[in-house]
Design a protein around this motif. Structure first.
Motif, PDB file in Angstrom:
ATOM      1  N   VAL A 233     124.566  28.272  80.700  1.00 37.06           N
ATOM      2  CA  VAL A 233     124.987  28.741  81.924  1.00 37.06           C
ATOM      3  C   VAL A 233     125.751  27.721  82.269  1.00 37.06           C
ATOM      4  N   ILE A 234     126.994  27.877  82.628  1.00 37.88           N
ATOM      5  CA  ILE A 234     127.948  26.651  83.058  1.00 37.88           C
ATOM      6  C   ILE A 234     128.273  27.252  84.730  1.00 37.88           C
ATOM      7  N   SER A 235     127.814  26.378  85.616  1.00 38.42           N
ATOM      8  CA  SER A 235     127.817  26.594  86.950  1.00 38.42           C
ATOM      9  C   SER A 235     127.742  25.229  87.927  1.00 38.42           C
ATOM     10  N   LYS A 236     128.606  25.277  89.158  1.00 35.66           N
ATOM     11  CA  LYS A 236     128.263  24.308  89.962  1.00 35.66           C
ATOM     12  C   LYS A 236     127.652  24.758  91.270  1.00 35.66           C
ATOM     13  N   HIS A 237     127.378  26.027  91.178  1.00 36.53           N
ATOM     14  CA  HIS A 237     126.782  26.587  92.328  1.00 36.53           C
ATOM     15  C   HIS A 237     125.376  26.243  92.383  1.00 36.53           C
ATOM     16  N   ARG A 238     124.791  25.662  93.360  1.00 38.36           N
ATOM     17  CA  ARG A 238     123.337  25.316  93.372  1.00 38.36           C
ATOM     18  C   ARG A 238     122.769  25.810  94.646  1.00 38.36           C
ATOM     19  N   PRO A 239     122.483  26.997  94.483  1.00 39.13           N
ATOM     20  CA  PRO A 239     121.568  27.551  95.709  1.00 39.13           C
ATOM     21  C   PRO A 239     120.156  27.016  95.436  1.00 39.13           C
ATOM     22  N   GLY A 240     119.264  27.146  96.576  1.00 36.47           N
ATOM     23  CA  GLY A 240     117.998  26.559  96.493  1.00 36.47           C
ATOM     24  C   GLY A 240     117.037  27.771  95.831  1.00 36.47           C
ATOM     25  N   ALA A 241     115.537  27.771  96.314  1.00 42.13           N
ATOM     26  CA  ALA A 241     114.813  28.832  95.744  1.00 42.13           C
ATOM     27  C   ALA A 241     115.129  30.146  96.427  1.00 42.13           C
ATOM     28  N   GLU A 242     115.922  30.294  97.423  1.00 37.03           N
ATOM     29  CA  GLU A 242     115.983  31.460  98.353  1.00 37.03           C
ATOM     30  C   GLU A 242     117.608  32.001  98.371  1.00 37.03           C
ATOM     31  N   ALA A 243     117.704  33.416  98.155  1.00 42.40           N
ATOM     32  CA  ALA A 243     119.129  33.764  98.231  1.00 42.40           C
ATOM     33  C   ALA A 243     119.157  34.904  99.225  1.00 42.40           C
ATOM     34  N   SER A 244     119.795  34.977 100.306  1.00 43.94           N
ATOM     35  CA  SER A 244     119.544  35.978 101.449  1.00 43.94           C
ATOM     36  C   SER A 244     121.194  36.391 101.929  1.00 43.94           C
ATOM     37  N   ARG A 245     120.901  37.602 102.798  1.00 41.84           N
ATOM     38  CA  ARG A 245     122.120  38.203 103.305  1.00 41.84           C
ATOM     39  C   ARG A 245     121.514  38.904 104.696  1.00 41.84           C
ATOM     40  N   PHE A 246     122.633  39.165 105.431  1.00 41.54           N
ATOM     41  CA  PHE A 246     122.713  39.902 106.580  1.00 41.54           C
ATOM     42  C   PHE A 246     122.726  41.339 105.957  1.00 41.54           C
ATOM     43  N   ASN A 247     122.098  42.393 106.668  1.00 42.83           N
ATOM     44  CA  ASN A 247     122.098  43.542 105.928  1.00 42.83           C
ATOM     45  C   ASN A 247     123.335  44.469 106.709  1.00 42.83           C
ATOM     46  N   SER A 248     123.811  44.176 108.089  1.00 42.94           N
ATOM     47  CA  SER A 248     124.634  44.699 108.496  1.00 42.94           C
ATOM     48  C   SER A 248     125.668  43.691 109.340  1.00 42.94           C
ATOM     49  N   PRO A 249     126.860  44.342 109.786  1.00 40.93           N
ATOM     50  CA  PRO A 249     127.813  43.252 110.499  1.00 40.93           C
ATOM     51  C   PRO A 249     127.201  42.921 111.673  1.00 40.93           C
ATOM     52  N   ALA A 250     126.640  44.056 112.529  1.00 42.39           N
ATOM     53  CA  ALA A 250     126.112  43.528 113.614  1.00 42.39           C
ATOM     54  C   ALA A 250     124.822  42.497 113.551  1.00 42.39           C
ATOM     55  N   ALA A 251     124.100  42.629 112.490  1.00 41.12           N
ATOM     56  CA  ALA A 251     123.098  41.612 112.413  1.00 41.12           C
ATOM     57  C   ALA A 251     123.628  40.306 112.248  1.00 41.12           C
ATOM     58  N   PHE A 252     124.765  40.222 111.318  1.00 45.39           N
ATOM     59  CA  PHE A 252     125.556  38.842 111.024  1.00 45.39           C
ATOM     60  C   PHE A 252     126.040  38.369 112.260  1.00 45.39           C
ATOM     61  N   ALA A 253     126.519  39.337 113.227  1.00 48.55           N
ATOM     62  CA  ALA A 253     127.291  38.755 114.236  1.00 48.55           C
ATOM     63  C   ALA A 253     126.341  38.463 115.565  1.00 48.55           C
ATOM     64  N   ARG A 254     125.279  39.021 115.486  1.00 45.45           N
ATOM     65  CA  ARG A 254     124.304  38.740 116.880  1.00 45.45           C
ATOM     66  C   ARG A 254     124.186  37.103 117.035  1.00 45.45           C
ATOM     67  N   PRO A 255     123.434  36.515 116.016  1.00 46.25           N
ATOM     68  CA  PRO A 255     123.168  34.948 116.336  1.00 46.25           C
ATOM     69  C   PRO A 255     124.397  34.297 116.581  1.00 46.25           C
ATOM     70  N   LEU A 256     125.700  34.574 115.681  1.00 44.64           N
ATOM     71  CA  LEU A 256     126.716  33.923 115.746  1.00 44.64           C
ATOM     72  C   LEU A 256     127.312  33.945 117.224  1.00 44.64           C
ATOM     73  N   GLY A 257     127.256  35.236 117.787  1.00 46.60           N
ATOM     74  CA  GLY A 257     127.827  35.616 119.121  1.00 46.60           C
ATOM     75  C   GLY A 257     127.129  34.824 120.180  1.00 46.60           C
ATOM     76  N   LEU A 258     125.620  34.791 120.136  1.00 48.02           N
ATOM     77  CA  LEU A 258     124.970  34.090 121.111  1.00 48.02           C
ATOM     78  C   LEU A 258     125.059  32.663 120.961  1.00 48.02           C
ATOM     79  N   LEU A 259     125.249  32.070 119.843  1.00 48.05           N
ATOM     80  CA  LEU A 259     125.673  30.680 119.625  1.00 48.05           C
ATOM     81  C   LEU A 259     126.893  30.428 120.322  1.00 48.05           C
ATOM     82  N   LEU A 260     127.832  31.245 120.451  1.00 51.39           N
ATOM     83  CA  LEU A 260     129.145  30.909 121.114  1.00 51.39           C
ATOM     84  C   LEU A 260     128.915  31.238 122.579  1.00 51.39           C
ATOM     85  N   ALA A 261     128.204  32.101 123.030  1.00 50.77           N
ATOM     86  CA  ALA A 261     127.836  32.243 124.349  1.00 50.77           C
ATOM     87  C   ALA A 261     127.054  31.161 124.876  1.00 50.77           C
TER      88      ALA A 261
END
Length: 383
Positions: A233-261
């Motif tokens: 396998v040839i790869s420069k991508h080096r994630p740790g032991a976890e791979a995660s995502r936000f399940n919805s645009p709203a879930a992605f946006a909420r913490p980001l919006g609160l940081l900006l507020a």
């Protein structure tokens, strides 16, 4: 000792712990079968009227009564032998790879008790016991995937990434949309590409197991591939032991919006907030789930099996690297299992990293996590 040595030690620990479970289960089944087999002839002989037959029945019953004790002694000896070997391997990992002192000795007394609890208690508290606990806890969980499966998985669609970004931007407050779009569109930022709601479960499984990036196939993504001549396998991508995502645009946006507020209320605004917490032109914030309205079901991921401590996770990553080697020389594939960073994390939240460039601050990544990183600046009250 090299990284490959670290991988071999971790594999040996896991193999021995699996052998312990198999041996204990096998001895339990054997004890039950042997005892049952010995009881039947004893009962048959005792039913006979002749004194010699009844005496033979008593002798058979006595033999049956001794068998469980003998097998229990064998079970204890097996647990002790395995625990001794695991302890020795963990000592090598602690000293040679994790800059820890030599382990205290094993306590063999709890090993006379069947089951995982006694086995675990035999190891000294701290590194060794926690390491054994996390590996034991995931022994029956997770699954492996193959290089071929990862290689054959369809690439990402840029249109899906762009659509997810648009939906995330629309979910933040109007006054923050321009900045969020600028952040998420920057070529150095992979937050949406790798952690956005368009990322599939399978994308995450291959990222955890084989480092294959979820945005594979799009412009700017890591050129992950399996070399056809030798399977490396040839790869420069080096994630740790976890791979995660936000399940919805709203879930992605909420913490980001609160940081900006929060930044809006900070003296000097966002630029000053970043400058005040930066170290050598970079800052990594941690936004706790409880204060950013991140809820169960808002996040999803795959993580390595037996990676509940920093040291165990580091060793698992080494095994993954070894599995990515050439066919015939590589380690077996690692196992990964699903998790929800919010519900399964010890201190869940969101990690967000900024770096200062020639044209100002750039957000490079943003993702849900089970706990803050060691260098994260914790923002307890972002509103």
């Amino acid at each position: 000792m090299s990284g490959s040595g670290q991988s071999v030690l971790r594999q040996a620990v896991e193999s021995l712990l699996r052998a312990r479970a198999d041996a204990e289960r096998g001895l339990d089944e054997l004890t039950a079968r042997v005892a049952k087999a010995a009881v039947r002839p004893a009962e048959t002989a005792r039913a006979g009227r002749h004194p010699l037959a009844r005496r033979a029945g008593d002798d058979a019953a006595a033999l049956a009564g001794a068998i469980p004790d003998e097998l229990a002694a064998l079970s204890t000896a097996t647990r002790t032998a395995i625990a001794t070997e695991v302890h020795a391997l963990l000592d090598l990992l602690a000293v040679n790879h994790h800059q820890l002192p030599p382990l205290p000795p094993l306590d063999a007394r709890p090993l006379s008790v069947p089951g995982a609890t006694g086995f675990l208690t035999a190891f000294p508290e701290g590194f060794a016991r926690s390491y054994v606990a996390t590996v034991l806890g995931d022994l029956s969980s997770g699954r492996t995937t193959s290089k071929a499966e990862a290689s054959a998985h369809p690439g990402a669609q840029q249109a899906a990434i762009d659509a997810a970004r648009d939906q995330i931007v629309a979910a933040v407050a109007p006054e923050h949309r321009e900045r969020v779009r600028e952040w998420l569109s920057h070529p150095d930022c992979h937050a949406v590409e790798v952690h956005g709601p368009q990322v599939s479960d399978r994308d995450l499984e291959f990222r955890a197991g084989w480092t294959r990036p979820p945005d594979h196939g799009t412009e700017g993504a890591d050129k992950w591939r399996v070399r056809p001549d030798d399977g490396k396998v040839i790869s420069k991508h080096r994630p740790g032991a976890e791979a995660s995502r936000f399940n919805s645009p709203a879930a992605f946006a909420r913490p980001l919006g609160l940081l900006l507020a929060h930044a809006d209320q900070y003296p000097g605004g966002l630029e000053q907030l970043l400058a005040d917490h930066a170290d050598d032109g970079a800052v990594a914030f941690f936004l706790p789930a409880a204060t950013t309205d991140l809820r169960p079901g808002d996040t999803f991921g795959y993580r390595g099996a037996g990676t509940g401590t920093a040291e165990a996770a580091s060793d698992w990553v080494r095994v993954r690297a070894a599995a990515m080697g050439k066919d015939g020389e590589c380690a077996p594939p690692v196992r990964a299992l699903t998790y929800d960073p919010v519900t399964d994390g010890s201190d869940p939240g969101v990690r967000v990293v900024f770096k200062e460039g020639t044209n100002g601050w750039v957000m490079t990544t943003y993702y849900p996590s089970t706990a803050p990183g060691p260098d994260n600046v914790r923002l307890e009250y972002p509103t």
